[in-house]
Write a protein that holds these residues in place. Structure first.
Motif, PDB file in Angstrom:
ATOM      1  N   ALA B 266      69.782 -23.712   1.947  1.00  0.00           N
ATOM      2  CA  ALA B 266      70.094 -22.987   0.765  1.00  0.00           C
ATOM      3  C   ALA B 266      71.088 -21.294  -0.346  1.00  0.00           C
ATOM      4  O   ALA B 266      70.747 -21.935  -1.539  1.00  0.00           O
ATOM      5  CB  ALA B 266      68.566 -21.444   1.062  1.00  0.00           C
ATOM      6  N   ARG B 267      71.389 -21.313   0.811  1.00  0.00           N
ATOM      7  CA  ARG B 267      72.706 -20.570   0.464  1.00  0.00           C
ATOM      8  C   ARG B 267      73.633 -21.321  -0.580  1.00  0.00           C
ATOM      9  O   ARG B 267      74.388 -21.116  -1.677  1.00  0.00           O
ATOM     10  CB  ARG B 267      73.128 -19.215   1.132  1.00  0.00           C
ATOM     11  CG  ARG B 267      72.631 -18.284   1.627  1.00  0.00           C
ATOM     12  CD  ARG B 267      73.640 -17.724   2.363  1.00  0.00           C
ATOM     13  NE  ARG B 267      72.573 -16.189   2.006  1.00  0.00           N
ATOM     14  CZ  ARG B 267      72.834 -15.033   3.316  1.00  0.00           C
ATOM     15  NH1 ARG B 267      73.846 -15.710   4.675  1.00  0.00           N
ATOM     16  NH2 ARG B 267      71.913 -14.099   3.520  1.00  0.00           N
ATOM     17  N   ALA B 271      70.399 -20.204  -3.943  1.00  0.00           N
ATOM     18  CA  ALA B 271      69.469 -19.181  -3.534  1.00  0.00           C
ATOM     19  C   ALA B 271      70.056 -18.161  -2.809  1.00  0.00           C
ATOM     20  O   ALA B 271      70.854 -18.025  -1.969  1.00  0.00           O
ATOM     21  CB  ALA B 271      68.916 -19.518  -2.834  1.00  0.00           C
ATOM     22  N   GLN B 272      69.354 -16.823  -3.783  1.00  0.00           N
ATOM     23  CA  GLN B 272      69.979 -15.936  -2.539  1.00  0.00           C
ATOM     24  C   GLN B 272      68.665 -15.113  -1.486  1.00  0.00           C
ATOM     25  O   GLN B 272      68.002 -14.541  -1.999  1.00  0.00           O
ATOM     26  CB  GLN B 272      69.655 -14.122  -3.873  1.00  0.00           C
ATOM     27  CG  GLN B 272      70.686 -14.616  -5.165  1.00  0.00           C
ATOM     28  CD  GLN B 272      72.080 -14.771  -4.615  1.00  0.00           C
ATOM     29  OE1 GLN B 272      72.498 -13.548  -3.873  1.00  0.00           O
ATOM     30  NE2 GLN B 272      73.105 -15.674  -5.266  1.00  0.00           N
ATOM     31  N   LEU B 273      68.867 -15.340  -0.788  1.00  0.00           N
ATOM     32  CA  LEU B 273      68.156 -15.596   0.076  1.00  0.00           C
ATOM     33  C   LEU B 273      68.782 -14.690   1.789  1.00  0.00           C
ATOM     34  O   LEU B 273      70.411 -14.893   1.965  1.00  0.00           O
ATOM     35  CB  LEU B 273      67.229 -16.735   0.886  1.00  0.00           C
ATOM     36  CG  LEU B 273      66.476 -17.669  -0.117  1.00  0.00           C
ATOM     37  CD1 LEU B 273      66.120 -18.711   0.620  1.00  0.00           C
ATOM     38  CD2 LEU B 273      65.197 -16.536  -0.396  1.00  0.00           C
ATOM     39  N   LEU B 328      63.177 -26.904   1.907  1.00  0.00           N
ATOM     40  CA  LEU B 328      63.566 -25.948   0.822  1.00  0.00           C
ATOM     41  C   LEU B 328      62.830 -26.280  -1.020  1.00  0.00           C
ATOM     42  O   LEU B 328      63.058 -27.342  -0.546  1.00  0.00           O
ATOM     43  CB  LEU B 328      65.000 -25.894   0.964  1.00  0.00           C
ATOM     44  CG  LEU B 328      65.822 -24.984   0.161  1.00  0.00           C
ATOM     45  CD1 LEU B 328      65.310 -23.532   0.529  1.00  0.00           C
ATOM     46  CD2 LEU B 328      67.396 -25.497   0.703  1.00  0.00           C
ATOM     47  N   GLY B 331      63.273 -22.550  -4.503  1.00  0.00           N
ATOM     48  CA  GLY B 331      63.340 -21.580  -4.057  1.00  0.00           C
ATOM     49  C   GLY B 331      62.431 -20.580  -2.410  1.00  0.00           C
ATOM     50  O   GLY B 331      63.412 -19.636  -1.930  1.00  0.00           O
ATOM     51  N   ARG B 332      62.295 -21.693  -1.934  1.00  0.00           N
ATOM     52  CA  ARG B 332      61.197 -21.521  -1.053  1.00  0.00           C
ATOM     53  C   ARG B 332      61.506 -22.196  -0.019  1.00  0.00           C
ATOM     54  O   ARG B 332      61.414 -23.150   0.218  1.00  0.00           O
ATOM     55  CB  ARG B 332      59.770 -21.531  -0.833  1.00  0.00           C
ATOM     56  CG  ARG B 332      58.435 -20.780   0.014  1.00  0.00           C
ATOM     57  CD  ARG B 332      57.257 -20.743  -0.457  1.00  0.00           C
ATOM     58  NE  ARG B 332      56.588 -20.362   0.791  1.00  0.00           N
ATOM     59  CZ  ARG B 332      55.053 -20.689   0.710  1.00  0.00           C
ATOM     60  NH1 ARG B 332      54.953 -21.232   0.180  1.00  0.00           N
ATOM     61  NH2 ARG B 332      55.049 -20.277   2.168  1.00  0.00           N
TER      62      ARG B 332
END
Lengths: 397, 397
Positions: B266-267, B271-273, B328, B331-332
């Motif tokens: 994700a990163r 994505a900012q998770l 993924l 954004g989830r």
């Protein structure tokens, strides 16, 4: 120097900070410049793109769209030259990618690869590469000239990798002695990471036992859709009408494209083969192989439909389907129709997918498999783009 | 200088060739030396390998076996340091890889990562990297010290990539400002080309729509073998007995390892998770989650077998199987058991295979799929080796 207007400037009392006021519109560019000035990791790369058909023009679009992203990472990629089969244009300060068609159309320079190489060498570029997006032999014949003109080579064009062994070896030696890179990820499977994977496997000491796969999008499509409801020749004609084959569909049906990809993989795996050493089953009946192509070909091909139908029927009696696969094992390269049971990964391909399975010393229980669309301008240009990124990383700061 | 005995030497009259006679046994080495002297493309890289368990010791074996192959390509890779959790040893002239266990055992230097970093920086190495083959937080905590000591980082250790967002960003910024590479191919899928593929997709301007896959070899194995013939808890116990799970099988069943890999992907996708943002279904019943692990866990787990059996039965009524997948999209990030129809690629995995499917703007009709063993010392060390090769290419001549 960078054409940024500094309205005001102030230095902190402790001499540890400097502030200045600039136009908001120039903020992003100013940040980039400061970043680069301090970290000095900007790398410049000049590209000459040869061939501006489907793949070449898609690549130019990707380069244009990604320019700011690349700059933010410290990579300054400039297209300084363009060529089609008739003309070339050079501009060491960079060609505006919003207007490249006009620039090329306005050029009066006749495209002769050797002349282009000479003209590029006059520009005294520091780090530069040609990106050969053609399938032309004439461009490959000039690769030695490009290398001697101090250029790296990035290409989806398979012709260099299938040169007769001695010419291939001479080119590789020339590249090495001139410390130039030859980047060819999109030679097999377009944007799928196939060439880099076989190189990593071998460089890390793995031993290739068997490579097997579907390497032709067209043949993949034909056999994925050959379920007996329509004669094979009708499927071919339909695919041809829809632009899914080469203009002359015999170029796909002959299996020669699969043979070329097998030879490329075989050479990576260390085998000393030539194209004639690949055992190829052609789907073009001998009587139809010669002469110019015309629509009458499909009628003539129909006479062999019963034979194909019988092969499909036999496969089905074994719970299997037909696929046109290339395989490499025990120093032997073969391209042919084979039966695969319905639950085999190669039987599960869809659309015009490519698939490749590596059976190696390390991947022996279950193979390493890469699958996906292996043709088309978008994904092929991506393979080329990925090589441009690699070259950017390889270049010294 | 290179300890080669030259028996006789002669120069041609035209002064264009020099011949000499050497011992046949030294022929290969002499050729290498001449090659390097003329082409001057030799690159030196010093490595400090931290962690000499399964992966680290396999990597040392691969480096030893590939040394002559690397030298022939102009790459001089020397292991100058080794560490386990207790001790470290440094030798700037290189540690003999035939006897590294004795060398490390004989050391009296206590392993404190920050001390190791300081000692390495005293060696004034030109191009050097630590290879962190541990899963230790304490080593990751010292990454900034290693970077400041002028070292690149190569690692299969996932902990840096799942640090809280601010710490992660600080580390990435430090790496960039010091112009050091952080190479983490083996973080996801071991030797499978997953991290490089997602980076190439994004850098070439593709847009990730959906990533879905099986990222845990252990959970892959469990669900590939869960056919209803044996209760789920018995399968887990059997896998644990055969060493196919972590010593505490709850580390696999909790889904946290899958969550970490999803966060890493994700990163990469921008994505900012944080790890807490990943929605994880644990297979460890809440009552069994705490306390030390003992064999009684399996008995307690058996009380949930009926529930798992019912889920399998429901899936089968839909012509589907159960798989523990990470996904993924939008954004989830989610990790959970899902149903897949038998002809879906994710339903077709075997053994303890990993599989990942990228659905992107470019790969929209059919996804780009990479599949194969995604765990085990051999293939993980290969992922690390592939990063060492990348770093060699990245280094200036």
């Amino acid at each position: 120097r960078h054409n940024i207007n500094i309205t005001a400037i102030a230095q902190g009392a402790s001499e540890r900070n400097i502030s200045f006021v600039i136009d908001a519109a120039q903020q992003a560019r100013a940040l980039n410049i400061i970043h680069q000035a301090f970290f000095e990791i900007r790398k410049r790369l000049s590209l000459v793109v040869i061939g501006v058909g489907n793949i070449g023009s898609t690549l130019l679009g990707q380069l244009r769209a990604q320019r700011s992203h690349l700059l933010a990472r410290g990579f300054d990629v400039t297209v300084v030259g363009l060529a089609n089969s008739k003309k070339f244009v050079l501009n060491p300060r960079g060609i505006d990618l919003a207007r490249w068609r006009q620039r090329l159309a306005a050029s009066r320079r006749r495209m002769i690869p050797q002349v282009l190489a000479r003209e590029i060498s006059k520009l005294e570029l520091t780090d530069a590469a040609i990106v050969d997006c053609t399938a032309a032999e004439s461009v490959v014949a000039a690769y030695p000239d490009f290398v001697r003109a101090n250029l790296h080579i990035i290409t989806p064009n398979k012709r260099a990798n299938v040169l007769p062994r001695s010419e291939y070896a001479a080119l590789m030696e020339l590249l090495q002695s001139r410390q130039k890179y030859f980047l060819d990820e999109a030679n097999v499977g377009a944007g799928l990471p196939i060439m880099s994977t076989i190189r990593d496997l071998i460089a890390s000491g793995d031993v290739i036992k068997r490579i097997e796969g579907i390497f032709s999008g067209t043949l993949s499509y034909l056999f994925n859709n050959f379920d007996g409801s329509v004669p094979f020749s009708a499927l071919v004609k339909d695919a041809w009408r829809r632009g899914l084959t080469e203009p002359d569909p015999r170029d796909d049906l002959s299996g020669q494209d699969v043979a070329r990809k097998l030879l490329i993989l075989a050479r990576q795996a260390g085998a000393q083969l030539d194209i004639a050493d690949v055992d190829v089953e052609t789907l073009v009946p001998p009587k139809l192989a010669g002469g110019p192509f015309s629509e009458r070909f499909f009628g003539a091909l129909a006479r062999f439909d019963d034979k194909m139908a019988a092969r499909l029927k036999r496969a089905r009696s074994h719970d299997a389907v037909l696929r046109y696969v290339g395989s490499l094992a025990g120093g032997r390269a073969r391209a042919r129709i084979q039966e695969f049971r319905w639950d085999h990964p190669i039987a599960m391909t869809k659309g015009s997918d490519n698939i490749i399975a590596f059976n190696t010393k390390r991947y022996s229980q279950t193979p390493l498999v890469i699958q996906g669309p292996g043709a088309g301008p978008d994904v092929t240009a991506m393979g080329v783009f990925s090589d441009i990124l690699k070259l950017l990383h390889y270049l010294p700061h």
